[in-house]
Design an enzyme around this catalytic site. Sequence first.
Site, mmCIF file in Angstrom:
data_model
loop_
_atom_site.group_PDB
_atom_site.id
_atom_site.type_symbol
_atom_site.label_atom_id
_atom_site.label_comp_id
_atom_site.label_asym_id
_atom_site.label_seq_id
_atom_site.Cartn_x
_atom_site.Cartn_y
_atom_site.Cartn_z
ATOM 1 N N LYS A 14 39.264 93.593 80.732
ATOM 2 C CA LYS A 14 38.045 94.421 80.872
ATOM 3 C C LYS A 14 37.487 94.397 82.291
ATOM 4 C CE LYS A 14 35.802 92.130 77.992
ATOM 5 N NZ LYS A 14 34.940 91.181 77.658
ATOM 6 N N ARG A 89 27.496 92.344 72.513
ATOM 7 C CA ARG A 89 28.449 91.458 71.841
ATOM 8 C C ARG A 89 28.057 91.201 70.398
ATOM 9 N NH1 ARG A 89 30.522 88.912 76.804
ATOM 10 N NH2 ARG A 89 32.244 87.535 76.334
ATOM 11 N N ARG A 128 44.399 82.369 83.690
ATOM 12 C CA ARG A 128 43.201 82.650 84.490
ATOM 13 C C ARG A 128 42.419 81.358 84.750
ATOM 14 N NH1 ARG A 128 38.937 86.746 81.990
ATOM 15 N NH2 ARG A 128 38.338 84.957 80.746
ATOM 16 N N ARG A 134 37.209 78.458 85.898
ATOM 17 C CA ARG A 134 36.061 78.745 85.013
ATOM 18 C C ARG A 134 35.907 77.648 83.984
ATOM 19 N NH1 ARG A 134 35.335 84.913 82.917
ATOM 20 N NH2 ARG A 134 34.578 83.783 81.108
ATOM 21 N N ARG A 145 35.942 80.854 71.771
ATOM 22 C CA ARG A 145 35.482 82.173 72.233
ATOM 23 C C ARG A 145 36.156 83.290 71.456
ATOM 24 N NH1 ARG A 145 36.835 81.899 78.151
ATOM 25 N NH2 ARG A 145 36.110 84.035 78.258
#
Length: 200
Positions: A14, A89, A128, A134, A145
């Site tokens: 996204k 969300r 990632r 992160r 998640r």
Amino acid sequence: MLNLIIFGPPGSGKGTQSARIVEKYKLTHLSTGDLFREEMEKNTPLGQEVRKYIDQGLLVPDEIALRELYSRASEHMDSPGFIFDGFPRTIVQAEALDQMLNEREIPICLVISVEVDREELFKRIIGRGEDSGRSDDSEDIIRRRLQVYEEQTLPLISYYKNQGKFVAINGMAHVDKVFAKICHAIDTYLETKKVVPEVE
Ligand code: AMP
């Protein structure tokens, strides 16, 4: 005004696609995830508050997400359009967003869903996490998640399908190809005001 939502699970691409859409269509990018990360980096009171949820892979409470989104959106009301990324969300957020935009007569035009299967998502987010550092990209947190996404965010699909605004894009292809499909859906909408429900 061209108002888009880019929709999809963590790791669907996204963010990458949003950056390209913003550049091509000159939209204002509103990402609640980016906004929260900025606050966490600056260690502001808001940053400290949202970190409690984000580091556990949970959603930030609706009232915080809504308040921050509104405040950022209201700074850009002269924009040619918005792309909402990572927002809404939950159904509560979607209804509040509709209310805010409908009152201003600038409704959501399209909800572009980038669809990627679970196994591929997992591979992508792990990769990632190694690059980005992160704090919410570790394996357990990713599972959480994805579970939160399935429980709280997936119901938005029917919400926007019922409004006739939902476009499913096959997100498994190369980024350039995915972007071309997204542009096709947007351009068709701009030319005909019709929503292409699916771009393979
Ligand atoms: P993202 O970069 O969009 O994946 O967002 C990172 C994290 O920020 C999410 O896992 C949530 O904890 C939080 N977050 C981002 N956007 C929202 C939202 N609209 N509502 C609640 N929490 C959010």
